[in-house]
Write an enzyme that holds these catalytic residues in place. Structure first.
Site, mmCIF file in Angstrom:
data_model
loop_
_atom_site.group_PDB
_atom_site.id
_atom_site.type_symbol
_atom_site.label_atom_id
_atom_site.label_comp_id
_atom_site.label_asym_id
_atom_site.label_seq_id
_atom_site.Cartn_x
_atom_site.Cartn_y
_atom_site.Cartn_z
ATOM 1 N N ASP A 8 28.013 57.261 -26.918
ATOM 2 C CA ASP A 8 26.749 57.688 -27.528
ATOM 3 C C ASP A 8 26.215 58.975 -26.913
ATOM 4 O O ASP A 8 25.442 59.697 -27.549
ATOM 5 C CB ASP A 8 25.689 56.589 -27.382
ATOM 6 C CG ASP A 8 26.032 55.348 -28.179
ATOM 7 O OD1 ASP A 8 26.622 55.482 -29.258
ATOM 8 O OD2 ASP A 8 25.712 54.238 -27.715
ATOM 9 N N GLU A 26 32.992 53.104 -27.161
ATOM 10 C CA GLU A 26 32.623 52.856 -28.545
ATOM 11 C C GLU A 26 31.106 52.978 -28.670
ATOM 12 O O GLU A 26 30.376 52.787 -27.700
ATOM 13 C CB GLU A 26 33.073 51.464 -28.994
ATOM 14 C CG GLU A 26 34.590 51.279 -28.998
ATOM 15 C CD GLU A 26 34.993 49.876 -29.414
ATOM 16 O OE1 GLU A 26 34.078 49.050 -29.670
ATOM 17 O OE2 GLU A 26 36.197 49.600 -29.485
ATOM 18 N N HIS A 27 30.640 53.280 -29.865
ATOM 19 C CA HIS A 27 29.204 53.422 -30.072
ATOM 20 C C HIS A 27 28.515 52.059 -30.037
ATOM 21 O O HIS A 27 29.102 51.039 -30.417
ATOM 22 C CB HIS A 27 28.930 54.105 -31.405
ATOM 23 C CG HIS A 27 29.407 55.525 -31.457
ATOM 24 N ND1 HIS A 27 28.861 56.518 -30.672
ATOM 25 C CD2 HIS A 27 30.389 56.122 -32.190
ATOM 26 C CE1 HIS A 27 29.485 57.661 -30.922
ATOM 27 N NE2 HIS A 27 30.406 57.448 -31.835
ATOM 28 N N SER A 28 27.286 52.043 -29.567
ATOM 29 C CA SER A 28 26.513 50.802 -29.520
ATOM 30 C C SER A 28 26.361 50.237 -30.930
ATOM 31 O O SER A 28 26.186 50.994 -31.895
ATOM 32 C CB SER A 28 25.121 51.061 -28.926
ATOM 33 O OG SER A 28 25.221 51.518 -27.603
#
Length: 596
Positions: free
Chosen positions: A248, A237-239
């Site tokens: 990312d 998952e993206h930060s």
């Protein structure tokens, strides 16, 4: 398809079933699914655990309070989780993705502070009074959420081994990885002119750099896995804001490869004596086509003209491709006329001085706007997440100048409404991770990929290429690290994918240089691996990306998991990725390649 093709598809199907079977196994005995209290039950889901706090002091009427916050949220105020009366208990469902910061209070006075990393489906407890707190005790062991990843990795490795063994089963006298280099092995592949140093540059072999196709294929498959959920793992998952995860890195690598492919394509077209005017119109046509595709894909989620999202992944690719292709068209020299000049060892950089000036102007523009543009109600140069950050002092300043520019260009209703800091920082503002300002530094990412391709064209020896790529990786990595002080939230320019900060562009480019070098050694130099099956996906990356967006809600790409576990979600996402690999392979065998 040929018998060989059917055999390969059967191998992939068997391996796929192995992946699904292994990843859906019950990894721990008696995984707790319920968090019990005296009043009600809480059904635990992925990334949740049960925490029980006992107020053990029976001789006082003073209540205690439990406050908490995710450690990922920088300088954020605590949330009040529960109020516990004397000789009573509070049961709280806590998140296990990041460590949680806790505070036990009594009459606004802090009794204790502690931080704890909970495990999924685990049950924990702690005793507290108005004077002290005990340590956190583990009452029921959590699930091992990383074991499905281990077995999935083993299954994927077996797929690659089986894929290699099929070469042994072929009735050939030439090893499979060598037969791939023979003339006519792929008539649909674009070619590069590379000199064979063993023959003192007398013979010239034309072939496609397979490591680049493999890199592109690996990137698109990882992108599909991430977009389909990534098994629910935090690193897929993206930060939330600053920082970097596997998710990312994927899009920057794709942009980086786009820059490399752009140079290789221009080299091929100019060597065929195509006019620059014709190439110019081709560049514009492709850029417009990517822009239109991006807008169409955005309409899948919202086709309301009043709230339609304008920026997006393909829109950014369109902008970056247009800039990089045009500046290369102006200054690129396909003949390599300076191979004997005094600056020959660095001619790939020196001969691109016009392009570098333009790229530096774009990056400088991004930095000046980011740190010097006044944003109403926000401090100058603010690049934070807004919301709860810094105790909510700048809650309406998410993204600073980047958001302000996007609102000025597109309007608040036409940018992304559910940004990644929403969950952690409780932001209420719209913010677009593919906004206009980040596109300027995104050009740098693509142009660094273009430099990698220029190394391929200018330097024929493998050692020359490997050394230069590793030096680029070291230079960009160290520079990016210095800009953020090698920390997540420190330095003048923290690593931030949402803003596509300069440090983010440099660090991800460093990773791309390193990955390309590794793939080049194993695939193009040692010929230990043909790049299959990822290479097939890489040769139809555009089609796979568009297809996976449209097919996301359909079988066999997604279904309602039987359990809320990482194993169940991972098996679903890997199945979808494997199906798209099979599709890429079939298209390759049929010689069907979708390009703009």
């Amino acid at each position: 398809m040929t018998l060989k093709s059917y055999f390969t598809v059967i191998i992939m199907a068997v391996a796929l079933n192995a992946v699904v079977d292994l990843t859906t196994m019950n990894w721990t005995p008696e995984i707790p699914e319920w968090c019990n209290s005296t009043k009600k039950q809480y059904l635990l889901k992925m990334d949740q655990a049960c925490f029980t706090l006992h107020h053990i002091n029976k001789h006082t009427k003073q209540d205690i309070e439990l406050w908490g916050q995710s450690s990922k949220c920088q300088e954020c105020p605590m949330w009040k989780f529960a109020l516990i009366r004397p000789a009573s208990t509070a049961v709280v469902v806590v998140n296990t993705t990041y460590p949680t910061l806790f505070q036990v209070k009594q009459n606004e006075l802090t009794v204790c502070n502690f931080s704890y990393q909970f495990g999924e489906f685990g049950q924990y407890s702690m005793n507290a009074s108005h004077e002290e707190c005990s340590g956190v005790e583990l009452n029921n062991h959590p699930a091992n959420i990383y074991l499905p990843l281990l077995w999935a990795s083993v299954a994927i490795f077996l797929v690659l081994v089986i894929w290699g063994l099929k070469c042994v089963m072929q009735d050939r006298y030439i090893p499979c990885h060598l037969s791939n280099w023979l003339p006519g092995s792929s008539t649909a592949e674009a070619s590069l002119l590379i000199t064979d140093s063993s023959a003192q540059q007398a013979n010239q072999i034309r072939y496609r750099i397979r490591c680049l196709d493999t890199f592109r294929g690996l990137t698109i498959i990882l992108m599909i896995i991430v977009n389909y959920g990534g098994g629910g793992y935090w690193f897929f998952e993206h930060s939330p804001w600053n920082g970097i995860t596997v998710a990312d890195v994927i899009f920057p690598c794709f942009v980086w490869i786009l820059g490399a492919s752009c140079v290789l394509s221009l080299n091929s077209q100019l060597r065929r004596a195509l006019s620059k005017q014709r190439i110019f119109f081709s560049i514009v046509r492709r850029s417009v086509a990517m822009l239109v595709i991006g807008l169409v894909l955005n309409s899948l989620n919202n086709n309301n003209v009043k709230t339609f999202r304008i920026p997006g992944v393909f829109q950014r690719l369109s902008f970056v491709y247009l800039i990089v292709a045009l500046i290369e068209l102006i200054g690129f020299d396909p003949e390599d006329n300076h191979r004997y000049a005094w600056f020959a060892p660095i001619r790939d950089i020196v001969c691109s001085w016009r392009q570098w000036i333009i790229v530096n102007v774009l990056v400088t523009t991004q930095l000046l706007i980011t740190f010097l543009l006044p944003v109403p109600g926000c401090p100058l140069g603010y690049t934070g997440a807004g919301g709860l950050e810094k105790n909510g002092l700048y809650k309406n300043c998410t993204g600073g100048a980047a958001r302000y520019v996007d609102i000025s260009l597109f309007g608040n209703d036409h940018i992304y409404q559910r940004p990644t800091p929403r969950a952690i920082y409780d932001t209420t503002l719209a913010f677009d991770p593919e906004g206009m300002l980040g596109g300027l530094t995104c050009v740098l990412t693509a142009y660094l990929g273009a430099e990698a391709a220029k190394v391929l064209l200018a330097f024929p020896a493998n050692k020359q290429r490997i050394i230069r790529w590793l030096l680029w990786s070291l230079l960009t990595g160290l520079t990016g690290g210095l800009l953020c002080d090698f920390r997540i939230n420190d330095g003048p320019i923290p690593i931030n994918k949402n803003l596509w900060s300069l440090s983010f562009a440099l660090v991800t480019s460093s990773i791309a240089f390193c990955v390309l070098t590794i793939l080049y050694v194993f695939i193009d130099v040692l010929s230990w691996w043909s790049g299959a099956p990822f290479r097939y996906a890489g040769m139809n990356a555009l089609l796979l990306y568009i297809g996976h967006v449209f097919a996301r809600p359909l079988l066999p790409f997604s279904w309602q998991p039987l359990a809320s576990t990482h194993a169940a979600h991972l098996s679903m996402n890997l199945t979808a990725a494997a199906v798209w690999i099979l599709i890429g392979f079939v298209l390759y065998r049929k010689r069907l390649f979708f390009t703009l």
